[in-house]
Structure formats: structure tokens, C-alpha cells
Design an enzyme around this catalytic site. Sequence first.
Site, mmCIF file in Angstrom:
data_model
loop_
_atom_site.group_PDB
_atom_site.id
_atom_site.type_symbol
_atom_site.label_atom_id
_atom_site.label_comp_id
_atom_site.label_asym_id
_atom_site.label_seq_id
_atom_site.Cartn_x
_atom_site.Cartn_y
_atom_site.Cartn_z
ATOM 1 N N LYS A 1 0.858 -1.181 0.000
ATOM 2 C CA LYS A 1 0.000 0.000 0.000
ATOM 3 C C LYS A 1 0.889 1.224 0.000
ATOM 4 C CE LYS A 1 -2.348 1.676 3.640
ATOM 5 N NZ LYS A 1 -3.445 1.895 4.598
ATOM 6 N N HIS B 1 -12.091 11.145 10.540
ATOM 7 C CA HIS B 1 -12.606 10.252 9.490
ATOM 8 C C HIS B 1 -12.690 8.804 9.963
ATOM 9 C CE1 HIS B 1 -13.415 8.900 5.447
ATOM 10 N NE2 HIS B 1 -12.438 8.025 5.547
ATOM 11 N N LYS C 1 4.245 9.903 17.702
ATOM 12 C CA LYS C 1 2.839 10.034 18.093
ATOM 13 C C LYS C 1 2.590 9.322 19.421
ATOM 14 C CE LYS C 1 0.319 10.365 13.732
ATOM 15 N NZ LYS C 1 -0.642 9.601 12.914
ATOM 16 N N THR D 1 -1.795 5.893 16.927
ATOM 17 C CA THR D 1 -0.336 6.016 16.869
ATOM 18 C C THR D 1 0.239 5.021 15.869
ATOM 19 O OG1 THR D 1 -0.252 6.842 19.117
ATOM 20 C CG2 THR D 1 1.780 5.901 18.242
ATOM 21 N N SER E 1 -4.679 12.035 16.022
ATOM 22 C CA SER E 1 -3.338 12.347 15.515
ATOM 23 C C SER E 1 -2.483 12.963 16.620
ATOM 24 C CB SER E 1 -3.439 13.331 14.360
ATOM 25 O OG SER E 1 -4.421 12.939 13.452
HETATM 26 P P1 NAD Z 1 -8.528 12.895 10.815
HETATM 27 O O1 NAD Z 1 -7.572 13.939 10.388
HETATM 28 O O2 NAD Z 1 -9.813 12.750 10.087
HETATM 29 O O3 NAD Z 1 -8.872 13.112 12.377
HETATM 30 C C1 NAD Z 1 -7.864 13.399 13.296
HETATM 31 C C2 NAD Z 1 -8.376 13.225 14.691
HETATM 32 O O4 NAD Z 1 -7.326 13.536 15.605
HETATM 33 C C3 NAD Z 1 -9.524 14.159 15.036
HETATM 34 O O5 NAD Z 1 -10.325 13.531 16.008
HETATM 35 C C4 NAD Z 1 -8.795 15.366 15.617
HETATM 36 O O6 NAD Z 1 -9.616 16.157 16.438
HETATM 37 C C5 NAD Z 1 -7.727 14.644 16.420
HETATM 38 N N1 NAD Z 1 -6.560 15.468 16.697
HETATM 39 C C6 NAD Z 1 -5.853 16.212 15.825
HETATM 40 N N2 NAD Z 1 -4.829 16.819 16.464
HETATM 41 C C7 NAD Z 1 -4.897 16.438 17.759
HETATM 42 C C8 NAD Z 1 -4.131 16.721 18.914
HETATM 43 N N3 NAD Z 1 -3.071 17.514 18.859
HETATM 44 N N4 NAD Z 1 -4.488 16.140 20.071
HETATM 45 C C9 NAD Z 1 -5.555 15.303 20.138
HETATM 46 N N5 NAD Z 1 -6.314 14.996 19.073
HETATM 47 C C10 NAD Z 1 -5.986 15.562 17.912
HETATM 48 O O7 NAD Z 1 -7.696 11.540 10.829
HETATM 49 P P2 NAD Z 1 -8.220 10.059 10.776
HETATM 50 O O8 NAD Z 1 -8.221 9.611 9.372
HETATM 51 O O9 NAD Z 1 -9.466 9.935 11.586
HETATM 52 O O10 NAD Z 1 -6.998 9.310 11.509
HETATM 53 C C11 NAD Z 1 -6.818 9.467 12.905
HETATM 54 C C12 NAD Z 1 -5.467 8.905 13.295
HETATM 55 O O11 NAD Z 1 -5.441 7.506 13.054
HETATM 56 C C13 NAD Z 1 -4.300 9.482 12.501
HETATM 57 O O12 NAD Z 1 -3.257 9.752 13.403
HETATM 58 C C14 NAD Z 1 -3.909 8.363 11.569
HETATM 59 O O13 NAD Z 1 -2.548 8.404 11.211
HETATM 60 C C15 NAD Z 1 -4.245 7.151 12.410
HETATM 61 N N6 NAD Z 1 -4.493 5.918 11.640
HETATM 62 C C16 NAD Z 1 -4.025 4.762 12.128
HETATM 63 C C17 NAD Z 1 -4.240 3.584 11.444
HETATM 64 C C18 NAD Z 1 -3.761 2.289 11.997
HETATM 65 O O14 NAD Z 1 -3.849 1.279 11.310
HETATM 66 N N7 NAD Z 1 -3.309 2.248 13.221
HETATM 67 C C19 NAD Z 1 -4.955 3.606 10.244
HETATM 68 C C20 NAD Z 1 -5.470 4.801 9.800
HETATM 69 C C21 NAD Z 1 -5.248 5.957 10.515
#
Ligand code: NAD
Length: 326
Positions: free
Chosen positions: A72, A142, A231, A226, A204
Site C-alpha cells: 500500500k 474520518h 505520536k 499512533t 493524531s
Molecule cells: P482525521 O484527520 O480525520 O482526524 C484526526 C483526529 O485527531 C480528530 O479527532 C482530531 O480532532 C484529532 N486530533 C488532531 N490533532 C490532535 C491533537 N493535537 N491532540 C488530540 N487529538 C488531535 O484523521 P483520521 O483519518 O481519523 O486518523 C486518525 C489517526 O489515526 C491518525 O493519526 C492516523 O494516522 C491514524 N491511523 C491509524 C491507522 C492504523 O492502522 N493504526 C490507520 C489509519 C489511521
Amino acid sequence: MTGHVIATVSEAVCQQVLSRQDAFDAVEAVFAAMARGEARNFPVVREALAQGGPLYGFKSGYDARGQVLGLKSGGYFPGNDARGLTNHQSVVALFDPVTGRLTGLVGGNYLTAIRTAAASAVSIKHLARADAKVLGMVGAGHQAAFQLRAAAEQRAFERVVAWNHHPEMLPRLATVAADIGLPFQAVEREALCAEADVIITITSAFEPLLHADWIRPGTHLACMGTDTKGKQEVEAALLARASVFTDEVAQSTSIGEAQHAVAQGLITADAITPLGQVIIGAHRGRTSADAITLFDGTGVGLQDLATASVAMARAEAAGLAGGVSF
Ligand code: NAD
């Protein structure tokens, strides 16, 4: 040299052909295959394009049992929300493991969300208390909506409590809760920990949002946000108090939530159990109703490949895949 036709599966078709249950089954099966040594992930490449800017990289692996090989490519582009696009952008490339030829390109955005939600749902199935009633959501971006829907199918939850760094995003998550018939309440973080039996963190954040001593005995946490060095969503001390599980130990200690506890010498890698070991019955998982279990979901390439290969097969069978001469 003879050309060949590769399949293309669009984002819209992925949504049409791959259900939450499909993703759950594919992820649970590939975690089990990893535990049996039948499938392995390759080291992740993930680089910041600029300080605080987009992240870009590759996740790849090989499932010998399922004969799935691929990668990916994609990342996290924080400015996309304002452009009307989701912040995650990715595509999965699948290859024939015998010849190395490209076999298909599958949209990776929906897959990322549904396979990430499937991972935490698999952790809830295998590690949460059977009588869990309150689901705590930390994050409302998201991924959070997908997480909420998948988690809700694992236990007879009666309500959802939620907190988000940007409170204006919470109503969107409340709509999802309403859609699945669960009462929803926005609360402060400490109250969330006091009430929730299962907590999903999907943010995030780069600093701990939940203190170790806020977490009640018996809680299951799925820490899903994370996935990059630096993170952090929960205090490192919590990992020393909890039974820690992960998708893959190497990722957990380097880019996952456990990176901080390991760096601070609070736990070592051998204290972390791959969830696949629980799935195949080689580890007991939760050992008591009072134990705190924590799943460090870092996101492995094999989750993407497993879901992409099911999506491609379904799309081809339904005549919904495109074809490109190559
Ligand atoms: P998004 O940008 O749609 O949402 C981000 C979220 O993090 C929101 O709830 C926002 O309010 C919050 N946020 C942003 N800055 C912040 C801070 N400083 N302190 C606390 N909260 C904060 O992103 P998303 O697509 O919902 O993804 C969320 C997280 O999940 C990302 O960090 C992404 O990298 C991670 N992720 C992990 C996996 C995995 O397999 N583990 C897969 C996809 C996404």
C-alpha cells in the site's frame, strides 16, 4: 514479452463489494496467519515530507498461505480536509507472487478505514470483557466513524461517551451513534475513562491524552491512532500496568503506542503479545475481569493486502472491476 490486463477497483466499487464483516474476517484471518508464521509484513517506510506536513510511505508484505503479495502506497495529508478530500490517501498494488507481475490496483482509502476499524473490532472480540456496556471514543475524525460502527457490533453496548480535541467534530460522530441506535454523550477525558468499559483512541495526537491512573481495572483499550514515530495517545505508564497486545511487535515498539514505554524502559518487547496468538489459541488473552488489556493497533500492510485481495476478487466476480492493458 506479452502484455497482460490488470484489474482496477475504484474507491466506489470497494465500498460496494467489501462489507464490515468481510474486512473483519480478512483481518482476523491474516492476524492468525501471521501468528502461525504463514504471513509476514515487510519493514514500513514512512517519511515526513515536511516538518508537521504530509506523511508518505509504503506498507507491504507477503501472505504465503493466501498467496497475496503487494504494497500500500500512500500517507496522511493534513491539509486535505480543507480541500474536500480525506486526509488519508492511498492505493494498494497487488502482484502475482509467482511471476511478480502486477495483477491489480485497488483504491486504498475506504480499505484503510475499514481494515483499521476491523483490527480494533477483532481486539474487542478477543480481549474486552463480555459484559462491556459503555464504549468510549477518543477522536472524531474520518476513522472514528468506522471505528464506532465496527466496535458496536462486538458487544451489547448500551451507550457511547466521547471526547475530541476539536469538540466541533463530535456532532458528526453523534450522528453515527444515532444511526446505530446508541445514546451518545460528549464528556471530559477523565469522565470518559471512569465510565467506559472499552476505549478506542483514534487521533493524531503527539502527547498522551489519557493518564494511566484514570483507567479502571477491567477496561479494554484499542489504541489505533499512533502509527508513526513520535505520536502518542496514552501515558506510557499505562502500558506497564496493562496486558499489551498488538498487530505486530516490531511496529508496536517502533511506530506504535508502545514505542514510548519501551524507550523509557517501562516494558520490553517480549511483554507484548501479537493478537494473532490469542486468535489461534496460543495465548489466553484477558486473564481476569480486572485486567486492563491494551491493543496497540499500528496498522500492518497485510491488513491492506488481505482486504484488497478480497475486494478485487469480489469486484471481478461481480463484473465491477476495470481492466487496463499493461
Ligand atoms: P482525521 O484527520 O480525520 O482526524 C484526526 C483526529 O485527531 C480528530 O479527532 C482530531 O480532532 C484529532 N486530533 C488532531 N490533532 C490532535 C491533537 N493535537 N491532540 C488530540 N487529538 C488531535 O484523521 P483520521 O483519518 O481519523 O486518523 C486518525 C489517526 O489515526 C491518525 O493519526 C492516523 O494516522 C491514524 N491511523 C491509524 C491507522 C492504523 O492502522 N493504526 C490507520 C489509519 C489511521
